[in-house]
Design an enzyme around this catalytic site. Structure first.
Site, PDB file in Angstrom:
ATOM      1  N   LYS A   1       0.755  -0.720   0.188  1.00 22.88           N
ATOM      2  CA  LYS A   1      -0.150   0.140   0.019  1.00 22.88           C
ATOM      3  C   LYS A   1       0.888   1.294   0.120  1.00 22.88           C
ATOM      4  CE  LYS A   1      -1.668   3.248   2.195  1.00 22.88           C
ATOM      5  NZ  LYS A   1      -1.847   4.255   1.648  1.00 22.88           N
TER       6      LYS A   1
ATOM      7  N   GLU B   1       8.904   1.109  10.516  1.00 24.94           N
ATOM      8  CA  GLU B   1       9.935   1.740  10.868  1.00 24.94           C
ATOM      9  C   GLU B   1       9.348   2.812  11.075  1.00 24.94           C
ATOM     10  OE1 GLU B   1      12.951   0.662  10.781  1.00 24.94           O
ATOM     11  OE2 GLU B   1      13.080  -0.883   9.687  1.00 24.94           O
TER      12      GLU B   1
ATOM     13  N   GLU C   1       9.118  15.807  16.036  1.00 25.29           N
ATOM     14  CA  GLU C   1       9.797  15.203  14.702  1.00 25.29           C
ATOM     15  C   GLU C   1       9.032  16.116  13.595  1.00 25.29           C
ATOM     16  OE1 GLU C   1       7.976  11.106  12.832  1.00 25.29           O
ATOM     17  OE2 GLU C   1      10.232  11.752  11.759  1.00 25.29           O
TER      18      GLU C   1
HETATM   19  P1  NAD Z   1       1.871   7.857   8.005  1.00 25.65           P
HETATM   20  O1  NAD Z   1       1.496   7.014   9.575  1.00 25.65           O
HETATM   21  O2  NAD Z   1       0.981   8.929   7.947  1.00 25.65           O
HETATM   22  O3  NAD Z   1       1.409   7.177   6.912  1.00 25.65           O
HETATM   23  C1  NAD Z   1       2.313   6.169   6.546  1.00 25.65           C
HETATM   24  C2  NAD Z   1       1.664   4.670   5.894  1.00 25.65           C
HETATM   25  O4  NAD Z   1       0.388   4.412   6.958  1.00 25.65           O
HETATM   26  C3  NAD Z   1       0.692   5.944   4.805  1.00 25.65           C
HETATM   27  O5  NAD Z   1       0.879   5.013   3.452  1.00 25.65           O
HETATM   28  C4  NAD Z   1      -0.486   5.329   5.215  1.00 25.65           C
HETATM   29  O6  NAD Z   1      -1.927   5.818   4.103  1.00 25.65           O
HETATM   30  C5  NAD Z   1      -0.987   4.371   6.341  1.00 25.65           C
HETATM   31  N1  NAD Z   1      -1.984   4.575   7.225  1.00 25.65           N
HETATM   32  C6  NAD Z   1      -2.281   5.655   7.777  1.00 25.65           C
HETATM   33  N2  NAD Z   1      -3.599   5.284   8.382  1.00 25.65           N
HETATM   34  C7  NAD Z   1      -3.050   3.714   8.520  1.00 25.65           C
HETATM   35  C8  NAD Z   1      -4.243   2.550   9.273  1.00 25.65           C
HETATM   36  N3  NAD Z   1      -4.972   3.530   9.980  1.00 25.65           N
HETATM   37  N4  NAD Z   1      -3.855   1.388   9.085  1.00 25.65           N
HETATM   38  C9  NAD Z   1      -3.002   1.262   8.481  1.00 25.65           C
HETATM   39  N5  NAD Z   1      -2.208   2.582   7.345  1.00 25.65           N
HETATM   40  C10 NAD Z   1      -2.002   3.643   8.202  1.00 25.65           C
HETATM   41  O7  NAD Z   1       3.362   8.288   8.076  1.00 25.65           O
HETATM   42  P2  NAD Z   1       3.188   9.734   6.612  1.00 25.65           P
HETATM   43  O8  NAD Z   1       3.109  10.923   7.245  1.00 25.65           O
HETATM   44  O9  NAD Z   1       2.941   9.219   4.986  1.00 25.65           O
HETATM   45  O10 NAD Z   1       5.506   9.528   6.127  1.00 25.65           O
HETATM   46  C11 NAD Z   1       5.979  10.053   7.552  1.00 25.65           C
HETATM   47  C12 NAD Z   1       6.445   9.469   8.885  1.00 25.65           C
HETATM   48  O11 NAD Z   1       7.534   8.124   8.789  1.00 25.65           O
HETATM   49  C13 NAD Z   1       7.628  10.011  10.183  1.00 25.65           C
HETATM   50  O12 NAD Z   1       7.247  10.273  11.141  1.00 25.65           O
HETATM   51  C14 NAD Z   1       8.732   9.570   9.560  1.00 25.65           C
HETATM   52  O13 NAD Z   1       9.488   9.296  10.220  1.00 25.65           O
HETATM   53  C15 NAD Z   1       8.321   7.658   9.439  1.00 25.65           C
HETATM   54  N6  NAD Z   1       9.282   7.406   7.855  1.00 25.65           N
HETATM   55  C16 NAD Z   1       9.900   6.201   9.055  1.00 25.65           C
HETATM   56  C17 NAD Z   1      11.121   6.086   7.904  1.00 25.65           C
HETATM   57  C18 NAD Z   1      12.299   5.022   8.988  1.00 25.65           C
HETATM   58  O14 NAD Z   1      12.593   4.016   8.299  1.00 25.65           O
HETATM   59  N7  NAD Z   1      11.887   4.887  10.069  1.00 25.65           N
HETATM   60  C19 NAD Z   1      11.653   6.025   6.872  1.00 25.65           C
HETATM   61  C20 NAD Z   1      10.594   6.986   6.320  1.00 25.65           C
HETATM   62  C21 NAD Z   1       9.639   7.441   6.916  1.00 25.65           C
END
Ligand code: NAD
Length: 515
Positions: A191, A265, A405
């Protein structure tokens, strides 16, 4: 898929690739959503619609999981050399399509083509090559249990993997999950993030040229619908999630209820610590460049590993800060598709507003000095979510901007005197993803590296993850490791132990009852 990526230069830039309606991949077919709805994809650097993707729902997830389950026996049953051959062929195709993928990444994510999108496309292809190369390393062990016994373990694929991706570097995160899971014999339902789905659909199209139908499926749609359906689906055997800590907590809890393995992650607020010797003439330029690279300013700070808390030793505080600010002032903020841009655009209005709130708070905080106000570097006449690099000096460790963050081009700078004091400040965080140490006294540097509570520590360098390294977070930055051989084994396989009594056994061995 009708993507056109004509890289016609315009004022140092490229035309935005315009995709039409880009279907998703289910069971080897490119399909619209069952509900028939489409969602616009808006380019953050121009606010123009560059394509539409299906608005997937739980029915689509059901179809994709069924396809992945159907494809599992065939894929996992192949000799590893076959999976290897396929992954290496995909890697070659990805290298060949790298420029197209880079342009699409810049348009889809707002990340600048030269500094971010091109390196990311290369990393994606390299990850397919790396995991193709190690596909034969799924070896078990034999226990020397005595004559008459064959006791051995095998590494099996976990089954159908549900992989959920963020928007900030979608191809790189896809590269951590997809080829690793495939090499280990799993099938997947992926996804993409709502805000950056186009590159993942392009990746799916390239993979589908080589993979049997159903081995890789991609369903676009909202996190609360498609993501949730995937995490809670009885046909998904493993959840691999990269995203925010807030959403990750919920994903982990739901996977826990079903007792399926989950890798998380998550977010970070990583420290960068500068010792006085790193500011000597011989090192100062590399230190300053590395601080900025570590902060991921060229990804607008939208990186989980961003070294966004800068701890400068008092003896060199002013000198290093002045050089950091001077260098940042040379960064060109602009159209992500323009070759001249060092920094592109933030992903969307919500993220822009959130980062702006942090900046406003920083500028109104008494005692804190705005060492660099990025507003001056924002180009005029461009529609998009642009913010320049911003630096707040003389910050405190318990301040919201130091603890949370921000996920934007905002760095806080804090002075320190004693090693114990700065390590305590660095570790006083619920995150523990990365850390950057600038120090040429080996004892001090390694002692600090040992004491830092982060999954990844770099000394005297600030670049990104090297393919093959162990990568993952401590504390609220996550659970599990990806990106490496051990990450593949830990995240995408399970161990089965098989104990065989051989008929030719000379004498029965003593039997102890099991627990
Ligand atoms: P997010 O948590 O908003 O979304 C991540 C993914 O989860 C998206 O595909 C989103 O559609 C999905 N999602 C949202 N609600 C969900 C639910 N209830 N159930 C299942 N999936 C759901 O994060 P974002 O805004 O897309 O990305 C930024 C964040 O990601 C930051 O906090 C960043 O630090 C983190 N990040 C971490 C790493 C790592 O390797 N540790 C790498 C990249 C980004």
């Amino acid at each position: 898929m009708t993507t056109t990526t004509d890289p016609t230069p315009s004022a140092g830039g490229h035309e935005a690739p315009v995709s039409g309606d880009v279907p998703m991949l289910i069971g080897g077919e490119f399909v619209p959503a069952a509900g028939g709805q489409w969602t616009d994809v808006v380019s953050p650097g121009s606010l123009t619609v560059i394509g539409r993707v299906p608005t997937g729902g739980s029915q689509d997830v059901d179809r994709a999981v069924a396809a992945a389950r159907a494809a599992l026996p065939g894929w996992r049953g192949l000799p590893f050399t076959e999976r290897q051959r396929v992954l290496l062929a995909i890697a070659d195709a990805l290298f060949a399509a790298a420029e197209e993928m880079s342009l699409l990444t810049a348009a889809d994510t707002g990340n600048a083509l030269r500094t971010q999108a091109r390196p990311e496309s290369q990393t994606l292809a390299t990850l397919f090559r790396y995991f193709g190369g190690i596909a034969g390393e799924l070896k078990g062990v034999v226990l020397p249990a005595g004559e008459g016994q064959l006791q051995y373990s095998v590494r099996e694929p976990v089954g159908v993997v549900g992989a959920i991706l963020p928007w900030n570097s979608p191809l790189m995160i896809a590269g951590m999950k997809i080829p690793a899971a495939l090499a280990a014999g799993n099938t997947l339902v992926v996804k993409p993030a709502e805000d950056a789905p186009l590159t993942i659909l392009k990746l799916a199209e390239i993979c589908a040229r080589f993979l049997p139908a159903g081995v890789l499926n991609v369903v676009t749609g909202r996190g609360s619908v498609v993501g949730e359906a995937l995490v809670t689906h009885a046909g998904v055997d493993k959840v691999s999630f990269t995203g925010s800590t807030e959403v990750g907590r919920g994903v982990g809890a739901k996977a826990g209820e079903r007792v399926v393995p989950v890798s998380l992650e998550l977010g970070g607020k990583s420290p960068t610590i500068v010792w006085p010797d790193a500011a000597q003439d011989a090192y100062i330029d590399a230190t300053v460049d590395g601080i900025l690279t570590g902060m991921r300013f060229t990804r607008q700070g939208q990186s989980c590993t961003a070294g966004s808390r800068l701890y400068l030793h008092e003896d060199v505080y002013d000198e290093v800060l002045d050089r950091v600010v001077a260098k940042l002032k040379t960064f060109v903020v602009g159209d992500p598709l323009d070759e001249r841009s060092d920094m592109g655009a933030l992903i969307n209005q919500k993220q822009y507003d959130s980062v702006r709130d942090y900046i406003d708070e920083g500028q109104s905080r008494s005692g804190v000095v705005t060492a660099l106000d990025g507003a001056a570097q924002v180009p005029s006449g461009l529609d998009g979510y642009y913010l320049g690099p911003t630096v707040f000096s003389r910050a405190e460790n318990d301040w919201r901007l130091t603890r949370e963050e921000i996920f934007g081009p905002v760095m806080v700078v804090i002075p320190w005197r004693e090693d114990a004091e700065v390590l305590a400040m660095a570790n006083d965080s619920h995150y523990g993803l990365a850390a950057f140490l600038w120090c040429h006294d080996l004892d001090r540097a390694i002692t600090a590296a040992n004491r830092i509570e982060s999954g990844w520590v770099q000394v005297n360098q600030g670049g990104g993850q090297l393919v093959g390294q162990s990568y993952g977070g401590l504390k609220a930055s996550g659970i599990g490791r990806e990106f490496s051989l051990e990450g593949m084994l830990e995240s995408f396989t399970s161990i089965k132990q098989i104990n065989v009594k051989l008929a030719s056994a000379p004498a029965p061995r003593p039997v102890t009852p099991g627990p």
